[in-house]
Design a protein around this motif. Structure first.
Motif, PDB file in Angstrom:
ATOM      1  N   UNK A   1       0.847  -1.194   0.000  1.00  0.00           N
ATOM      2  CA  UNK A   1       0.000   0.000   0.000  1.00  0.00           C
ATOM      3  C   UNK A   1       0.888   1.253   0.000  1.00  0.00           C
ATOM      4  N   UNK A   2       1.905   1.244   0.834  1.00  0.00           N
ATOM      5  CA  UNK A   2       2.820   2.396   0.906  1.00  0.00           C
ATOM      6  C   UNK A   2       3.529   2.613  -0.429  1.00  0.00           C
ATOM      7  N   UNK A   3       3.952   1.513  -1.054  1.00  0.00           N
ATOM      8  CA  UNK A   3       4.684   1.630  -2.318  1.00  0.00           C
ATOM      9  C   UNK A   3       3.800   2.207  -3.415  1.00  0.00           C
ATOM     10  N   UNK A   4       2.504   1.963  -3.325  1.00  0.00           N
ATOM     11  CA  UNK A   4       1.600   2.467  -4.354  1.00  0.00           C
ATOM     12  C   UNK A   4       1.043   3.849  -4.017  1.00  0.00           C
ATOM     13  N   UNK A   5       1.425   4.370  -2.887  1.00  0.00           N
ATOM     14  CA  UNK A   5       0.922   5.663  -2.449  1.00  0.00           C
ATOM     15  C   UNK A   5       1.322   6.737  -3.464  1.00  0.00           C
ATOM     16  N   UNK A   6       0.362   7.535  -3.850  1.00  0.00           N
ATOM     17  CA  UNK A   6       0.632   8.516  -4.905  1.00  0.00           C
ATOM     18  C   UNK A   6       0.916   9.911  -4.342  1.00  0.00           C
ATOM     19  N   UNK A   7       0.723  10.096  -3.045  1.00  0.00           N
ATOM     20  CA  UNK A   7       0.951  11.436  -2.504  1.00  0.00           C
ATOM     21  C   UNK A   7       2.446  11.726  -2.546  1.00  0.00           C
ATOM     22  N   UNK A   8       2.779  12.927  -2.873  1.00  0.00           N
ATOM     23  CA  UNK A   8       4.197  13.228  -3.050  1.00  0.00           C
ATOM     24  C   UNK A   8       4.801  13.770  -1.774  1.00  0.00           C
ATOM     25  N   UNK A   9       4.725  13.010  -0.744  1.00  0.00           N
ATOM     26  CA  UNK A   9       5.189  13.507   0.533  1.00  0.00           C
ATOM     27  C   UNK A   9       6.207  12.557   1.128  1.00  0.00           C
ATOM     28  N   UNK A  10       7.416  13.093   1.335  1.00  0.00           N
ATOM     29  CA  UNK A  10       8.513  12.247   1.799  1.00  0.00           C
ATOM     30  C   UNK A  10       8.253  11.704   3.202  1.00  0.00           C
ATOM     31  N   UNK A  11       7.768  12.555   4.093  1.00  0.00           N
ATOM     32  CA  UNK A  11       7.522  12.111   5.469  1.00  0.00           C
ATOM     33  C   UNK A  11       6.507  10.985   5.502  1.00  0.00           C
ATOM     34  N   UNK A  12       5.450  11.171   4.689  1.00  0.00           N
ATOM     35  CA  UNK A  12       4.392  10.181   4.656  1.00  0.00           C
ATOM     36  C   UNK A  12       4.937   8.832   4.195  1.00  0.00           C
ATOM     37  N   UNK A  13       5.746   8.871   3.166  1.00  0.00           N
ATOM     38  CA  UNK A  13       6.332   7.627   2.633  1.00  0.00           C
ATOM     39  C   UNK A  13       7.196   6.943   3.686  1.00  0.00           C
ATOM     40  N   UNK A  14       8.089   7.719   4.323  1.00  0.00           N
ATOM     41  CA  UNK A  14       8.979   7.091   5.301  1.00  0.00           C
ATOM     42  C   UNK A  14       8.190   6.586   6.507  1.00  0.00           C
ATOM     43  N   UNK A  15       7.146   7.315   6.914  1.00  0.00           N
ATOM     44  CA  UNK A  15       6.322   6.840   8.030  1.00  0.00           C
ATOM     45  C   UNK A  15       5.628   5.541   7.666  1.00  0.00           C
ATOM     46  N   UNK A  16       5.083   5.516   6.457  1.00  0.00           N
ATOM     47  CA  UNK A  16       4.368   4.310   6.037  1.00  0.00           C
ATOM     48  C   UNK A  16       5.307   3.115   5.936  1.00  0.00           C
ATOM     49  N   UNK A  17       6.496   3.391   5.423  1.00  0.00           N
ATOM     50  CA  UNK A  17       7.485   2.319   5.313  1.00  0.00           C
ATOM     51  C   UNK A  17       7.820   1.787   6.704  1.00  0.00           C
ATOM     52  N   UNK A  18       7.985   2.711   7.621  1.00  0.00           N
ATOM     53  CA  UNK A  18       8.302   2.312   8.985  1.00  0.00           C
ATOM     54  C   UNK A  18       7.144   1.534   9.605  1.00  0.00           C
ATOM     55  N   UNK A  19       5.926   2.073   9.405  1.00  0.00           N
ATOM     56  CA  UNK A  19       4.740   1.441   9.967  1.00  0.00           C
ATOM     57  C   UNK A  19       4.509   0.025   9.472  1.00  0.00           C
ATOM     58  N   UNK A  20       4.912  -0.220   8.239  1.00  0.00           N
ATOM     59  CA  UNK A  20       4.685  -1.555   7.687  1.00  0.00           C
ATOM     60  C   UNK A  20       5.523  -2.588   8.432  1.00  0.00           C
ATOM     61  N   UNK A  21       6.623  -2.168   9.031  1.00  0.00           N
ATOM     62  CA  UNK A  21       7.510  -3.044   9.810  1.00  0.00           C
ATOM     63  C   UNK A  21       8.232  -4.091   8.960  1.00  0.00           C
ATOM     64  N   UNK A  22       8.057  -4.009   7.663  1.00  0.00           N
ATOM     65  CA  UNK A  22       8.636  -5.048   6.802  1.00  0.00           C
ATOM     66  C   UNK A  22      10.136  -5.187   7.031  1.00  0.00           C
ATOM     67  N   UNK A  23      10.836  -4.050   7.042  1.00  0.00           N
ATOM     68  CA  UNK A  23      12.290  -4.118   7.187  1.00  0.00           C
ATOM     69  C   UNK A  23      12.696  -4.619   8.565  1.00  0.00           C
TER      70      UNK A  23
END
Lengths: 549, 548
Positions: B283-305
């Protein structure tokens, strides 16, 4: 002042050096006027030569009679020295502190450095404005060189020679300079051969609260417009900041007076905020905790990648106006020496294939950063580890290099230079044996007589033996405009700089060398085959001649 | 049940297809029992074959006289079809949904896939315990083949032929199996040739609240290590889940009853938590909003890494016990079919250069995932887009592949295969024309005659045309253990997979094309060498002629 006075203990034996990913070295530590040297006095172990000017901060610790100095460098490396004897340790650290914060530029190493190599091409003459202009003149006659700033009196931060529209005379330029902050009147930054559109840069107009206008300023920038066409002014400040600037005498171009221009605000952060971001990022990168969440939070909190994205977005906008809209562009923020240059220089990387070659990129840095008056000395006085109060430091140039790296990563075959080249430019902007990045503008450089007294970085870089290291083996000239993606997902942390000292690059280096090796072999074999083919063809024609009678 | 009954409309014209990277195309859409076929039918015909099994979610939007179907695939690709006629649109969507709901194993495409260019028997015998034992025999004679699981009676999720220590007889194994969940008694996973230490895997012992014991199980582990040797049990659960497991009849080995065995713990997530992590990440990878903070937060939230890091960390720990501490290790969680396999298989990639070759890695998958009974069918029924209620889905295998990718990124010359190979394995695990990843264990595959009635993935991958697509041009055999950095800063999102359908990876393809061109040149050079030889000959003859 003599350096000797600052060096209380020039030599200590049995010092242990700890460096990331290298075995510890025990040896003798020597201090000279410009270097910290550690030598094990054994063959085949390398020596450490560290420029004092590369030292960003030092920290000392004592355990018993053993002292430890942790040196944090401007190139982000951290090294540790274990020194026996408390007095020695104190002496060394106070000497380093004094030597790494010399006030006078003329005491800097570049004034003492004598090259050990033969200068093949004098770097100080590699990118003269006249030569650059000759290239421009071969495609358009609408521009001229003006020597109005010959004695730097009109604009102290501009070079002596600037490129302006042919129809504008020097008298008019003088008036415009009065109307622009610090005298930075609009000058040519880039000419887009494809459609004849241009990008100009300047500082903010001094409209003030009562909306002053300057007919000459309007005339100057209108001279770059085609009949019936509109131009774009890209202001690198937010509309609020631009409004506030009016109270202090600055301001922005008002629609009433510039009806043919559309103003767009693309806010890019500057100075203090960038420096803080840089400090936070480096702090996050050296964080030793093993939590992924913490790392990603810190990376996010540093805002570094947001700045990268903002700059790239503004540059893409400028490039789009020029290439897609076929319009002329004027870029400025307040002083026109920081965010303005990031935008104009990156836009050129996007638009102009020649600025993606090694020579072209060097020319771009010379033109858009050094001659354009980016205050390198102020901005790069301290790096990310410094605890001293910030003054005018900012990683403006570093962010530009990061943006170039992002584009390079997205278009790995379109650049003639590799990542090492960008890293080298970053390192030298903070500490160097060369004079190129000294001073804050051309006027200062001339006063310091850098050309006579120091060696140019380009004299060294452009030697074939050095260049070899900086060539991208995958390069294939790409004559197109390259549009980078600025989606947050496509931007990455520049590991080559920020994680360079906390990860071992041994295996990555191996892969890179293997690639170069394969490509070299490939080239060699191809030349051989071609040579033999030619030989055969020749023999066959000879045969033909012999047989024909 | 016939497929044709499920297909309400088999052909619709004037459909517009939207795909990533390419311009929309107008053409005809056909539905067959296993494929969605789109053909532009114009000059320079373009065809798209999509396995229906690859579809994870079908979304429809209807307008007055037309409709749009969005197909979200298990490999994360998203396709959109604009269909004229509401009726047709509804029919297509419901046909796809009906076909998708067919879950009976023998109706799956691999049972119908009959390529003329392939031999059905090939690839199925690529890995065999007998051959494995023969190879082990060069280094040790401590093992033998056991057939106690011939009809899968002792353990339904183990294969029928097993390699077991010679010193342990079948009766002990049977008793131990009774004491382990699902009958998964401690089984040899890896033999470290350098020092003779071993990695075993099993399921949890059924100790329960009353602290049951099993002398045979204790004896089995006792004989594996010498009386004066130290060994480790690595439990992949948290202390809390072990406690809970005890109440439910499970538990973990107590140090008092298993002398010489020290307990280690590395809590790894499993099941639903991993699946939700994958959903959030995509979901985060497909996010279209152009916001760096949002992307990094979502990546973090996913816990994948974080999951990637934990698995790598556990695998490094096992590898360290074997290589540095010179101790054997037993790995288990509860069932021993998920986290256990992630850890044991990754440890082998780290330790064993043979696992880092293209063939060796296939053997590893065959041995440590397929024969070890990882329930591929249950785990890979749905992927990141599915709205269906989650059952047993989990990206266990994908996480393992991601960890391998992290290794590959850190050691670019040490693995013989490339990123494309890992991506292919991911795709094939979720939807495939081959039978390899069908069903949940060897028993199910045996009962459904998978080996007789379907083609093996390996025979396709090792075919001449495919094989070269998966080779890493930088490979040079590295005999050392490769210790990855698990610092958070060293881990990266696997862009080649997760951004594959965003434009972001196009540049990467550019590089691969460049590299492949050069590699092809290498092949070409061998031709050129011959050509050069011929040229020399003809030069000589011409010169001779001239001198005459």
């Amino acid at each position: 002042m003599e350096f000797v006075e600052l060096i209380k203990t020039p030599r200590v034996d049995n010092v242990i050096l700890h460096r990331p990913f290298l075995p510890t070295v025990e040896g003798t530590l020597c201090l000279t006027g410009h270097h910290l040297i550690l030598s094990s006095r054994q063959d085949n172990t390398e020596e450490l030569w560290l420029l004092h000017s590369n030292i960003d901060s030092i920290e000392k610790r004592f355990t018993g009679s053993m002292g430890t100095i942790i040196i944090r460098c401007k190139d982000l490396r951290i090294i540790q020295l274990d020194i026996p004897g408390m007095d020695e340790c104190l002496n060394i650290s106070s000497s380093i502190e004094a030597l790494s914060s010399l006030d006078s530029v003329t005491l800097m190493y570049p004034f003492f450095y004598r090259p050990m190599f033969e200068v093949i091409e004098e770097g100080w003459h590699s990118f003269l404005p006249e030569q650059e202009f000759a290239l421009l003149n071969s495609v358009t006659d609408e521009w001229r060189l003006s020597y109005v700033n010959k004695d730097y009196s009109l604009c102290p931060s501009y070079p002596q020679i600037v490129t302006v529209p042919k129809s504008i005379d020097d008298e008019l330029l003088k008036k415009v300079a009065m109307f622009r902050y610090l005298g930075r009147f609009p000058v040519l930054s880039y000419y887009h051969k494809k459609n004849g559109m241009v990008m100009m840069r300047s500082s903010q107009p001094l409209t003030g609260t009562n909306g002053r206008r300057c007919k000459e300023d309007e005339k100057l920038i209108n001279a770059t417009l085609r009949a019936g066409k509109r131009g774009y002014i890209i202001d690198t400040r937010s509309i609020n900041v631009a409004q506030q600037a009016r109270a202090r005498g600055g301001g922005f171009e008002q629609e009433v007076h510039y009806p043919q221009w559309r103003r767009i605000h693309k806010s890019i952060e500057r100075c203090n905020i960038l420096q803080e971001s840089f400090i936070k990022l480096v702090e996050a990168c050296t964080d030793q905790s093993h939590s992924v969440d913490r790392w990603l939070s810190k990376l996010e909190a540093s805002n570094w990648l947001t700045h990268v994205k903002d700059i790239l977005t503004a540059a893409c906008l400028a490039a789009q106006c020029v290439d897609r809209e076929g319009a002329s562009v004027l870029v400025h923020g307040s002083e026109g020496t920081d965010s303005t240059l990031q935008v104009t220089s990156l836009a050129q990387i996007i638009l102009d294939p020649s600025s993606r070659s090694i020579r072209g990129f060097e020319a771009l840095i010379e033109r858009e950063w050094l001659q354009a008056g980016h205050p390198f000395q102020l901005r790069c006085a301290q790096s990310a580890y410094s605890s001293s109060k910030q003054k005018a430091e900012a990683p403006t140039f570093m962010l530009f290099l990061d943006c170039v790296w992002q584009i390079q990563r997205q278009f790995p075959c379109s650049f003639e230079f590799n990542e090492l080249f960008l890293i080298m430019l970053f390192e030298h902007s903070y500490a160097s044996q060369f004079g190129t990045y000294l001073g804050n503008n051309e006027a200062e450089r001339q006063r310091l007589k850098l050309q006579e007294k120091t060696v140019s970085l380009w004299s060294w870089v452009n030697r074939p033996t050095e260049l070899e290291r900086f060539v991208n083996p995958l390069f294939e000239a790409n004559s197109l405009v390259i549009w980078p993606s600025v989606a947050p997902q496509s931007l990455q942390l520049w590991e080559g700089v920020f994680l360079r000292w906390n990860r071992s690059s041994k295996y990555l280096d191996e892969a890179y060398e293997e690639m170069i090796h394969i490509i070299e072999q490939n080239k060699e074999l191809q030349t051989k085959v071609n040579a033999l083919r030619r030989q055969l063809a020749e023999l066959e024609t000879e045969d033909g001649i012999h047989e024909s009678p | 049940m016939e497929f044709s009954e499920l297909i309400k409309v088999s052909k619709v014209d004037d459909v517009v297809l939207y795909r990533p990277f390419v311009a929309p195309v107008k053409g005809t859409l056909c539905i067959s029992s296993h494929h969605l076929l789109f053909s532009s039918g114009t000059e320079g015909t373009m065809e798209l074959w999509l396995l229906i099994r690859n579809i994870d979610a079908v979304e429809k939007r209807l307008m007055a006289s037309s409709g749009t179907i969005t197909l979200k695939c298990k490999d994360f690709k998203i396709l959109q079809l604009d269909i004229t006629g509401m009726e047709e649109c509804l029919n297509i969507a419901s046909s796809i949904e009906a076909l998708l709901s067919q879950n009976s194993l023998d109706m799956m495409y691999p049972f119908f896939f009959r390529p003329t260019y392939m031999n059905m028997l090939e690839g199925w015998d690529q890995y065999s315990p007998e051959r494995e034992l023969a190879m082990l025999a060069d280094h040790t004679d401590a093992f033998r083949i056991s057939y106690i699981n011939k009809d899968f009676a002792v353990c339904f999720s183990y294969p029928s032929v097993l390699i077991v220590p010679k010193s342990i007889d079948d009766e002990v194994l049977k008793k131990s199996a009774k004491f382990r969940q699902g009958g998964r008694f401690p089984y040899l996973s890896y033999y470290h040739k350098k020092n003779g230490k071993m990695i075993f895997r099993s399921s949890q012992p059924l100790i329960g609240p009353n602290v049951r014991r099993c002398k045979e199980d204790e004896g089995l582990l006792g004989t594996i290590v010498g009386s004066d040797e130290r060994a480790y049990v690595l439990d992949t659960r948290s202390s809390q889940s072990i406690q809970q497991a005890k109440v439910m009849g499970g538990g973990t080995e107590s140090t008092s009853n298993y002398r010489n065995w020290k307990r280690l713990q590395k809590a790894l997530e499993r099941g639903r938590i991993l699946q939700e992590s994958l959903i959030k990440l995509v979901e985060a990878c497909n996010d279209q909003s152009h916001n760096m903070d949002r992307w990094l937060s979502k990546l973090e939230n996913s816990k994948w890494l974080s999951h990637v890091q934990s698995i790598l960390n556990a695998a490094c720990m096992v590898a360290q016990c074997v290589e540095r501490e010179e101790a054997s290790v037993l790995v288990h969680g509860s069932e021993g079919t998920d986290t256990t396999l992630q850890v044991t298989s990754l440890a082998q990639v780290i330790l064993d250069p043979d696992c880092r070759t293209l063939m060796g890695f296939q053997s590893l998958i065959e041995r440590e995932w397929l024969q070890a009974g990882h329930p591929f069918q249950a785990r890979c029924t749905r992927s990141a887009y599915s709205h269906a209620k989650l059952k047993q889905e989990a990206p266990t295998f994908l996480l393992f592949l991601d960890c391998c990718w992290q290794l590959m990124r850190q050691f670019p010359c040490s693995l013989e295969f490339n990123e494309q190979f890992l991506i292919t394995l991911f795709e094939q695990a979720y939807a495939s024309s081959f039978g390899t990843f069908l069903a949940n264990n060897e028993k199910e595959r045996f009962n459904n005659n998978v080996k007789e009635k379907t083609h093996s993935l390996w025979s396709w991958i090792n075919s001449q045309s495919e094989h070269k697509r998966y080779i890493n041009p930088f490979y040079s055999r590295n005999l050392f253990t490769i210790w990855p950095s698990i610092q958070p800063q060293s881990l990266q999102l696997w862009q080649g997979l997760f951004f594959r359908w965003n434009s972001l990876t196009q540049h990467k393809n550019e590089v691969w094309n460049a590299i492949n061109n050069i590699i092809n040149c290498e092949f070409w050079h061998s031709h050129k060498d011959k050509e050069r030889h011929d040229l020399h000959l003809s030069l000589n003859t011409t010169e001779e002629q001239l001198s005459k």
